[in-house]
Design a protein around this motif. Sequence first.
Motif, short mmCIF file in Angstrom:
data_model
loop_
_atom_site.label_atom_id
_atom_site.label_comp_id
_atom_site.label_asym_id
_atom_site.label_seq_id
_atom_site.Cartn_x
_atom_site.Cartn_y
_atom_site.Cartn_z
N VAL A 26 -5.46 5.81 24.79
CA VAL A 26 -3.87 6.70 24.86
C VAL A 26 -3.97 7.75 25.27
N LEU A 27 -4.37 8.94 23.98
CA LEU A 27 -3.67 10.40 23.97
C LEU A 27 -4.77 11.40 24.61
N SER A 28 -5.49 10.27 25.54
CA SER A 28 -6.03 11.22 26.74
C SER A 28 -6.91 12.12 26.33
N LEU A 29 -8.05 12.22 24.74
CA LEU A 29 -8.49 12.88 24.38
C LEU A 29 -10.04 13.92 25.19
N SER A 30 -10.41 14.75 25.02
CA SER A 30 -11.41 15.45 24.94
C SER A 30 -12.47 15.28 24.24
N SER A 31 -13.78 14.95 24.25
CA SER A 31 -14.66 14.84 23.37
C SER A 31 -14.75 15.57 22.68
N THR A 32 -14.39 16.75 22.20
CA THR A 32 -14.06 17.93 21.10
C THR A 32 -12.80 17.07 20.39
N GLU A 33 -11.61 17.15 20.95
CA GLU A 33 -10.98 17.05 19.88
C GLU A 33 -10.91 15.38 19.70
N LEU A 34 -12.09 14.44 20.37
CA LEU A 34 -11.83 13.22 19.57
C LEU A 34 -12.88 13.46 18.39
N GLY A 35 -13.71 15.24 18.32
CA GLY A 35 -14.25 15.09 17.12
C GLY A 35 -13.41 15.81 16.09
N LEU A 36 -12.47 16.39 16.40
CA LEU A 36 -11.59 16.69 15.51
C LEU A 36 -10.73 15.92 15.00
N LEU A 37 -10.50 14.63 15.78
CA LEU A 37 -9.77 14.03 14.75
C LEU A 37 -10.65 12.86 14.16
N PHE A 38 -11.55 12.64 14.23
CA PHE A 38 -12.64 11.62 13.19
C PHE A 38 -13.40 12.78 12.07
N SER A 39 -12.85 14.31 12.23
CA SER A 39 -13.49 14.84 10.98
C SER A 39 -12.36 15.08 10.56
N ALA A 40 -10.69 14.60 10.77
CA ALA A 40 -9.98 15.42 9.82
C ALA A 40 -9.31 14.81 8.24
N PRO A 41 -10.46 13.08 8.25
CA PRO A 41 -10.10 12.47 7.42
C PRO A 41 -10.99 13.15 6.89
N ILE A 42 -12.69 13.26 6.61
CA ILE A 42 -13.58 13.34 6.40
C ILE A 42 -13.32 14.81 5.49
N LEU A 43 -12.80 16.12 6.17
CA LEU A 43 -12.88 17.12 5.75
C LEU A 43 -12.01 17.36 4.49
N THR A 44 -10.90 16.10 4.25
CA THR A 44 -10.25 17.07 2.41
C THR A 44 -10.94 15.63 2.00
N GLY A 45 -11.69 14.47 2.46
CA GLY A 45 -12.64 14.02 0.97
C GLY A 45 -13.52 15.07 0.73
N ALA A 46 -14.02 15.70 1.65
CA ALA A 46 -15.38 16.74 1.15
C ALA A 46 -14.92 17.77 0.03
N LEU A 47 -13.85 18.42 0.99
CA LEU A 47 -13.36 19.11 -0.51
C LEU A 47 -12.77 19.20 -1.46
N LEU A 48 -11.89 18.00 -1.65
CA LEU A 48 -12.07 17.64 -2.98
C LEU A 48 -12.83 16.66 -3.74
N ARG A 49 -14.12 16.80 -3.30
CA ARG A 49 -14.75 16.76 -4.33
C ARG A 49 -15.93 16.73 -5.20
N LEU A 50 -15.97 18.26 -4.93
CA LEU A 50 -16.48 19.22 -6.05
C LEU A 50 -15.28 19.66 -7.26
N PRO A 51 -13.18 19.93 -7.00
CA PRO A 51 -12.98 20.04 -8.09
C PRO A 51 -12.17 18.48 -8.60
N VAL A 52 -12.82 18.04 -7.81
CA VAL A 52 -12.04 16.04 -8.77
C VAL A 52 -13.60 15.78 -9.31
N GLY A 53 -15.05 16.11 -9.15
CA GLY A 53 -15.99 16.05 -10.10
C GLY A 53 -15.86 16.79 -11.56
N ILE A 54 -15.21 18.13 -11.18
CA ILE A 54 -14.75 18.73 -12.46
C ILE A 54 -14.28 17.61 -13.23
#
Length: 410
Positions: A26-54
């Motif tokens: 639908v959005l005519s994404l390249s493979s790199t753009e698709l990788g960025l889209l996949f990574s968006a939710p993972i980035l937040t979930g990753a960075l917040l794991r340390l402060p939430v663990g504390i």
Amino acid sequence: MATIVFAVNFSVWTLYSVIGIELKAVLSLSSTELGLLFSAPILTGALLRLPVGIMCERYSPKMLFVIQMLILVPPLYFLPAIESFLGYLAIGLVIGISGVSFTIGIRYLTDWFDSDEQGTAMGVFGAGNAGAALSLIIVPYIRDIWGWDYIGLFYCVMVLIACLCFWLFAPSTPEYLNNKPKQSLAFFIKPFKHAKVWRFGLYYYFVFGSFLALLLWLPQYYVNAYQLSFNQSMGLTLLFVTSSSMARAAGGWFADRFGARNINWGVFWICLICLFFLSYPPTTMTIHGVSKDVVLNIELNVWIFTLLLLIIGLAQGFGRASVYKLINDYYPEQMGSVGGLVAMLGALGGCTLPILFGAAVDLIGVHSACFMILYGVLAVCMLLMHFAIKRERYNARVKHANQHNFLEMD
């Protein structure tokens, strides 16, 4: 209860892996753009794991679980209204909060089990990774019956029901543990100075980060590399996710019985062999013979490819459980902070690897480039583990020699 709620959260965290195929078209994404889209939710979930663990060391993990799920409701409700690439990136960053459910759940569970049961308990909880199967099953069904616009609403209702059930029925932390003296922040972050903690994080970067990256990447890989249909791609990815997630429960039991480090080392060797074959791109070779040319076509068909993936998935399931058993063996009183750091480093694999996959495919021009990346990551893990084991054995010999007067200290 914790495993079920974690499964629901994990299905939200990996939602983009399923809708990514539609969004790429639908959005005519390249493979790199698709990788960025996949990574968006993972980035937040990753960075917040340390402060939430504390935070889990200071506040009730149960209430943090409830609050975390309530935060997911608004972005899921408004998901159908998004129409742009940047909009999906923004929503992805918010629903990525679902990724911290693992850290909260691990800390919630450690209060209920003895040391010799921790590996099994955390392995069973970690089987909640199978929540990704919910997305692989539910989304195609919703798409075929009601259409894409109802996916966000369905997930919104599912999260609300899970949140309410956990709040009403999950037991609270035992009162005597709530009355324990609170340790300082320095106590919980002190292990961060130890090299082994960061080494555990690197191991988890492979066994969990690459599992997460493959989960996100495989649906479109099957479509592009093997020209399978949407539902066929979902089915084969579902097989990989489910088997790997269920193996985590068994991996915890094996780590309790045979030692977490032994399990990890075996996991790495199995994955290394499989990745060697998966990395090899489709090749046509011409051999100039005496009287004629011989043409060889070397390519993995979809069934051999899937079999190798299943072996890797099963091994990674064992590896994820054994890493957290290692953490509990070394840092039983700091599972929230150390577990949060390791979980953060591992989840960053799920964030960075899809981007590297997309860039490698665009740059090299072969679909198997993603497995070349994983082969390199695993090689680094194995080298570090080899030298770490060698150094620990050397230190043990020196300590033994000193204790038995084989060496005299000036």
